[in-house]
Motif scaffolding. Structure first.
Motif, PDB file in Angstrom:
ATOM      1  N   LEU A   4      -7.299 -19.900   0.130  1.00 35.90           N
ATOM      2  CA  LEU A   4      -7.415 -18.437   0.232  1.00 35.90           C
ATOM      3  C   LEU A   4      -7.050 -17.994   1.641  1.00 35.90           C
ATOM      4  CD1 LEU A   4      -8.448 -15.670  -0.894  1.00 35.90           C
ATOM      5  CD2 LEU A   4     -10.753 -16.374  -0.189  1.00 35.90           C
ATOM      6  N   ASP A   5      -6.311 -16.885   1.746  1.00 32.30           N
ATOM      7  CA  ASP A   5      -6.043 -16.209   3.027  1.00 32.30           C
ATOM      8  C   ASP A   5      -5.319 -17.124   4.008  1.00 32.30           C
ATOM      9  OD1 ASP A   5      -6.114 -14.271   5.035  1.00 32.30           O
ATOM     10  OD2 ASP A   5      -8.099 -14.884   5.723  1.00 32.30           O
ATOM     11  N   LEU A   6      -4.045 -17.363   3.764  1.00 34.85           N
ATOM     12  CA  LEU A   6      -3.254 -18.283   4.594  1.00 34.85           C
ATOM     13  C   LEU A   6      -3.029 -17.718   5.997  1.00 34.85           C
ATOM     14  CD1 LEU A   6      -2.342 -18.720   1.474  1.00 34.85           C
ATOM     15  CD2 LEU A   6      -0.441 -19.969   2.480  1.00 34.85           C
ATOM     16  N   ASP A   7      -3.244 -18.540   6.995  1.00 32.63           N
ATOM     17  CA  ASP A   7      -2.818 -18.151   8.338  1.00 32.63           C
ATOM     18  C   ASP A   7      -1.404 -18.687   8.572  1.00 32.63           C
ATOM     19  OD1 ASP A   7      -3.235 -20.868   8.833  1.00 32.63           O
ATOM     20  OD2 ASP A   7      -5.223 -20.514   9.686  1.00 32.63           O
ATOM     21  N   TYR A   8      -0.824 -18.396   9.725  1.00 31.77           N
ATOM     22  CA  TYR A   8       0.580 -18.732   9.924  1.00 31.77           C
ATOM     23  C   TYR A   8       0.890 -20.229   9.780  1.00 31.77           C
ATOM     24  CZ  TYR A   8       5.211 -19.106  11.854  1.00 31.77           C
ATOM     25  OH  TYR A   8       6.536 -19.392  12.009  1.00 31.77           O
ATOM     26  N   PRO A   9       0.057 -21.120  10.367  1.00 28.92           N
ATOM     27  CA  PRO A   9       0.370 -22.547  10.201  1.00 28.92           C
ATOM     28  C   PRO A   9       0.387 -22.952   8.728  1.00 28.92           C
ATOM     29  CG  PRO A   9      -1.208 -22.229  11.991  1.00 28.92           C
ATOM     30  CD  PRO A   9      -1.047 -20.901  11.300  1.00 28.92           C
ATOM     31  N   GLU A  10      -0.504 -22.391   7.927  1.00 27.90           N
ATOM     32  CA  GLU A  10      -0.508 -22.712   6.497  1.00 27.90           C
ATOM     33  C   GLU A  10       0.685 -22.073   5.790  1.00 27.90           C
ATOM     34  OE1 GLU A  10      -5.348 -23.114   5.791  1.00 27.90           O
ATOM     35  OE2 GLU A  10      -4.421 -21.147   5.765  1.00 27.90           O
ATOM     36  N   ASP A  11       0.922 -20.811   6.124  1.00 26.50           N
ATOM     37  CA  ASP A  11       1.977 -20.050   5.457  1.00 26.50           C
ATOM     38  C   ASP A  11       3.334 -20.726   5.646  1.00 26.50           C
ATOM     39  OD1 ASP A  11       2.871 -17.764   3.996  1.00 26.50           O
ATOM     40  OD2 ASP A  11       3.665 -16.946   5.866  1.00 26.50           O
ATOM     41  N   SER A  12       3.586 -21.246   6.840  1.00 24.80           N
ATOM     42  CA  SER A  12       4.903 -21.815   7.109  1.00 24.80           C
ATOM     43  C   SER A  12       5.083 -23.167   6.429  1.00 24.80           C
ATOM     44  CB  SER A  12       5.129 -21.929   8.623  1.00 24.80           C
ATOM     45  OG  SER A  12       4.091 -22.654   9.209  1.00 24.80           O
ATOM     46  N   GLU A  13       3.987 -23.765   5.958  1.00 22.07           N
ATOM     47  CA  GLU A  13       4.084 -25.056   5.275  1.00 22.07           C
ATOM     48  C   GLU A  13       3.905 -24.936   3.758  1.00 22.07           C
ATOM     49  OE1 GLU A  13       4.798 -28.014   6.619  1.00 22.07           O
ATOM     50  OE2 GLU A  13       5.067 -27.019   8.555  1.00 22.07           O
ATOM     51  N   ALA A  14       3.416 -23.782   3.285  1.00 20.47           N
ATOM     52  CA  ALA A  14       3.029 -23.659   1.879  1.00 20.47           C
ATOM     53  C   ALA A  14       4.236 -23.787   0.944  1.00 20.47           C
ATOM     54  CB  ALA A  14       2.329 -22.324   1.643  1.00 20.47           C
ATOM     55  N   GLY A  15       4.070 -24.559  -0.103  1.00 17.79           N
ATOM     56  CA  GLY A  15       5.137 -24.691  -1.098  1.00 17.79           C
ATOM     57  C   GLY A  15       5.337 -23.407  -1.860  1.00 17.79           C
ATOM     58  N   CYS A  73       1.707   1.198   9.645  1.00 18.30           N
ATOM     59  CA  CYS A  73       1.038  -0.075   9.915  1.00 18.30           C
ATOM     60  C   CYS A  73       1.885  -0.820  10.939  1.00 18.30           C
ATOM     61  CB  CYS A  73       0.944  -0.900   8.636  1.00 18.30           C
ATOM     62  SG  CYS A  73       0.067  -0.014   7.332  1.00 18.30           S
ATOM     63  N   ASP A  74       1.382  -0.919  12.163  1.00 23.08           N
ATOM     64  CA  ASP A  74       2.138  -1.590  13.221  1.00 23.08           C
ATOM     65  C   ASP A  74       1.416  -2.848  13.653  1.00 23.08           C
ATOM     66  OD1 ASP A  74       3.070   1.476  13.522  1.00 23.08           O
ATOM     67  OD2 ASP A  74       4.618   0.102  14.245  1.00 23.08           O
ATOM     68  N   VAL A  75       2.097  -3.966  13.506  1.00 21.96           N
ATOM     69  CA  VAL A  75       1.487  -5.263  13.791  1.00 21.96           C
ATOM     70  C   VAL A  75       1.521  -5.508  15.301  1.00 21.96           C
ATOM     71  CG1 VAL A  75       1.608  -7.740  13.374  1.00 21.96           C
ATOM     72  CG2 VAL A  75       2.243  -6.119  11.557  1.00 21.96           C
ATOM     73  N   ILE A  76       0.335  -5.622  15.880  1.00 20.20           N
ATOM     74  CA  ILE A  76       0.194  -5.867  17.311  1.00 20.20           C
ATOM     75  C   ILE A  76       0.288  -7.363  17.589  1.00 20.20           C
ATOM     76  CG2 ILE A  76      -1.386  -5.642  19.275  1.00 20.20           C
ATOM     77  CD1 ILE A  76      -0.461  -2.940  18.215  1.00 20.20           C
ATOM     78  N   GLN A  77      -0.293  -8.154  16.709  1.00 21.56           N
ATOM     79  CA  GLN A  77      -0.285  -9.606  16.855  1.00 21.56           C
ATOM     80  C   GLN A  77      -0.257 -10.201  15.454  1.00 21.56           C
ATOM     81  OE1 GLN A  77      -2.742 -11.720  20.070  1.00 21.56           O
ATOM     82  NE2 GLN A  77      -3.781 -12.351  18.214  1.00 21.56           N
ATOM     83  N   ALA A  78       0.655 -11.148  15.218  1.00 22.67           N
ATOM     84  CA  ALA A  78       0.842 -11.681  13.867  1.00 22.67           C
ATOM     85  C   ALA A  78       0.406 -13.132  13.795  1.00 22.67           C
ATOM     86  CB  ALA A  78       2.313 -11.578  13.471  1.00 22.67           C
ATOM     87  N   ASP A  79      -0.350 -13.445  12.732  1.00 25.17           N
ATOM     88  CA  ASP A  79      -0.713 -14.849  12.482  1.00 25.17           C
ATOM     89  C   ASP A  79      -0.827 -15.089  10.980  1.00 25.17           C
ATOM     90  OD1 ASP A  79      -1.385 -17.474  13.268  1.00 25.17           O
ATOM     91  OD2 ASP A  79      -3.498 -17.039  12.905  1.00 25.17           O
ATOM     92  N   GLY A  80       0.130 -14.523  10.212  1.00 26.00           N
ATOM     93  CA  GLY A  80       0.093 -14.691   8.760  1.00 26.00           C
ATOM     94  C   GLY A  80      -0.669 -13.573   8.084  1.00 26.00           C
TER      95      GLY A  80
END
Lengths: 235, 235, 235, 235, 235, 235
Positions: D172-183, D115-122
């Motif tokens: 549900l299904d956090l993207d990067y902006p949510e993931d970086s702020e999630a408690g 599994c190779d991540v080409i573009q990451a956003d959470g």
């Protein structure tokens, strides 16, 4: 009785050729019988972090073997990191040379002594210490000539020799055929009539205090002869 | 005169607790003053490749320090490979224990002795050798009880002690405050009245033959006392 | 029904001995049945680079196993770098302990918690979290006594326990014989009645929501008992 | 309220393109919003040593990120060994896929899922599990078509989704902006209505049982939707 | 115009001393001006795995530099693994020597050619190829004398030389002062009048086809002279 | 005569898709037949230490292959460090791109070009150079648009192509079936009508000057066609 026909207390022939590489501040090629080691001393005006702003100098050593310095080719250490044996040897060389130098007089600079074995036939660590001191002496001479060091930080030569029990007899300066058969052997490092390091070990065996005493006596004789050679090479 | 108030030829208090872990074939926790080392002996029926089908056994050792065994926390070696110092120590432990074992009687199997320092206060390598022999003795006892080894491959205990010059005096069994100030020190390994290893070095200094002789005398006394403790622990 | 004869919701016997090493700011030896872990907390006034000048503190953990903590000897990790499993465990321990600390009140300093498994019999990561908190509590007590920390950064104990499905039944605090047979198991970390971490996985298998609920219930019971033990150890 | 404007229980748009590389036995490019992962399944007729002659198959996974898959360029792992985080993720992917396969029916062979991540956003690990299963399904189809596997070793799709507490709400299904702020957040892996893995953690925080229950509910909804997408992609 | 006063198409003085180490099957010390390289050829009756039972031989090369072969001391590669530059050089040496050998006539054995730079002054890889071929030739002579190889697998010498644009002019055999100023340079490997390898690169610059043609002409002249030296050394 | 049916001087079909990842300052997916490479250019305002405060910019490259870019799965380099081949390729890409940039005009910043091979069918290093230049061009465009770079540091496109002797004939742009059979091959890098790099080697073989001339002619034709494609992609 010895494979080489030498007397029990007889060293191999020793030669020390200086100035063998144009880049190093000090260098020599030492030959102890068929053991040949190229020694260079490199002056570095920066000291390791723990010595910064202390005014104290440092001497350290690195030891290596060319892959075909030995009977069968050895794996180049560059591929796998240095073995425990190599690290043990270069720590010994460094400690020995530091014991023979006045670190205040050297001033806050480092000298790195590299000992690379071109051809091995037993006693490479002892040859490295003897040749390393010669390279160090020449590098310090250059520093003194340039006026960077005023008071001579070096005293009597630091010399080293191995002794061991071969076929039940104490012998001086083991070559490879003796070393690989010896029940026990030791390395002795001296400067003048003082001891710097004594390392005797018996792989899978033991030895008496008397036997140890015989080796010590041979070592003192051998180191005396080596110091004369070292003095001659640098004068 | 010594920081601990001990006499010049007085060892620290020693205790050896056996059977401290349920998995190892032999184990002990040795305490030499505030130096505490957990030693285990693990029997492995496979020998290293160079011994296969020779009928000969092997004993090897590994040495480690828990990160906070020391005054300030040390980097866990697991992250960077073992240092030269660690390798040098474990090679010494292994050689020492092999000198005290009959490899034919042991039979073609390997015993790995692990020495892990729980708390360090000087002399960890010597404590490791003493405790390592106890763990080895217990593992061999188990092999003999199971009938896997018939003739006892072990003789007198292998013991080790450090001596050094502290404030100009020869002292026995250096603790950390002494060790960090000592001009020179040595480690002596013995079995019965025979020597196995002598390692004396002077970091940045030198020593006379007489001084060396004094250390040797103290070491013989200390090893004798340790052997009694080791015998007591395994009987 | 359980190999140990315990009831389904019965933990192993737990003991926590504090002050077991003289160098660390906080330390304990935690025993959960035959799983024994030595935990030390080391205070470091420097924080990692990403926290410099933020006023925030940090707690991190490292986890290790002595080579013969297990039934058969394991390769010492010092030789090969830490495995994925080891890194995963120490990341869990660090996260768990950080969840129970007020990093502003701790002030800009770091506490490193080392958890070294002396003897393993299942549940080493949970024992490490429980013992690690005790060592952390003692180190923080020392900081408060010295006046370096004013307001107590620690709240309720952080405790952890494993649960799993063994022979089709939900059981609390798996020992090694159970763990190696369990179809699925989980680790639960709590502080007071709050959850910090829930990790359930089924190697080669699956589980229902009801089964998961049963484990959660057992974990809450077990963590409650552990918190009492932890409080007792530090009072 | 969510940065993307999605409803609390709304997943990002998902697409799965199959057959994206000509060499692999199975492959797909899965896009979950702006997270893009290339998944390949490679059949290897040799199994790892511990499985030889057992008749059992194996599925394992490796996970990587292209250096510029992220907002700022990351150091290529090839230079430094894989980080603890990477190893933790690929262990999770492998365990999850193994839970959804009948290893007897697969036969003694290994399938490696990359599994190779080409573009990451959470959510890269969850996308990897979903896409990895699709690649695995296609590779197994090829084995069955070739007659190398007779009975289908795969059941319902294995899917995974992340949930977390963002601004105090379960989403549900956090993207990067949510993931970086999630408690706190968690990853849930399911197959059909069975759970495979539950991993919830709170970096520097805690959560209640009720909050955990809300996440579980969202995860069940999300995995259901993903399984439909996966089935569609391979039919 | 050249710092050394040489004509544009003039090589440095070359000497090749053979039989310089007693252990290697073939050896020489090649000096091209102040560039000195010790070359040894070691015969190994085992071939790499991919050649077993093919009847084909193999020649490979390793390249190293002593730490003080250069103006300022370089880090010993043993500590950090071999650099990309070192690997690139030794791959070139190996490929070049293999192009000049009949691998069927050599028989299923391997010859490892070690090239260790004692003193560097530009052109070390070319000197290594020339000296490496001499060592290889001597080792093959030994194999033929012993009857292990019947038909001579070696043809014309393999030689190599560097050329470059210095101060706008095409010059032959760059020394270090020229090499460090050259806008572009190339290495040419030949055997007889055939080419084996052409590598021209312009660090941060470009060159025309005409300029490339001039270098090629110089290289052909230089290689011709080197082949005469090599033939002389082994006859 | 060629496996693909192409004429001797006919390139494979080339396509260049730009803007393929949202994070990178410049990016493209280049397809040369079945060879697909994802290229990204990342701007970093910090330069390597040796360039600090010089006002000069830097361009460097890294090259990787996804594990299943090839016919059989390759070991992920992340586990073992980068091979000599990989390092050789990425050094070539970096040198080539630096030859086509004015480092003063770029200003003191670094651009890292990552070339990751998604699918390999021969010629991956040449495709990487062509695609890498496109990504670099787009990143520089962004810097110029933002006013961070005033004078355009880039000139004509940097392009690269391989040529070789296949079945005795000189052919342009080798695909994998040709590459694996070719007696010798070369890579040519050009910008406009100037050469940047010429690398021709014959694995286990040799070639004449005439044969070399034929390859050079084909390369000039191929590079001309590639430059048109590259210009089209960025306009």
């Amino acid at each position: 009785m010895r494979p080489s026909g030498r007397a029990l207390d007889q060293m191999r022939e020793v030669s020390i050729e200086t100035g063998v590489t144009k880049h190093a501040e000090g260098s020599c090629l030492i030959r102890v019988g068929d053991t040949h080691v190229l020694c260079t001393a490199s002056v570095d005006e920066r000291v390791p972090p723990f010595l910064r702003n202390t005014g104290l100098g440092w001497v350290t050593a690195e030891y290596g073997m060319l892959p075909r310095a030995t009977t069968t080719r050895m794996r180049r250490e560059a591929k796998d990191g240095q073995s425990g044996r190599t690290q043990e040897i270069q720590r010994l060389i460094g400690r020995s040379l530091r014991a023979g130098i006045d670190r205040v007089a050297l001033g806050e600079r480092q000298i790195v002594v590299d000992c690379d074995v071109i051809q091995a036939d037993g006693g490479t660590r002892c040859a490295s210490i003897c040749g390393g001191w010669v390279a160090l002496r020449l590098a310090v001479n250059a520093l003194m000539k340039a006026g960077d060091v005023i008071s001579d930080p070096l005293g009597a030569p630091v010399s080293a020799v191995s002794c061991g029990l071969y076929a039940g007899q104490a012998v001086l300066d083991l070559d490879y055929p003796e070393d690989s058969e010896a029940g026990m052997d030791g390395n002795f490092v001296m400067t003048g009539d003082r001891l710097i390091e004594v390392q005797c070990s018996a792989e899978g065996s033991t030895f008496s205090q008397d036997q140890f005493g015989s080796l010590m006596g041979l070592a003192i004789k051998g180191c005396g002869e080596l110091m004369k050679m070292q003095k001659g090479a640098v004068s």
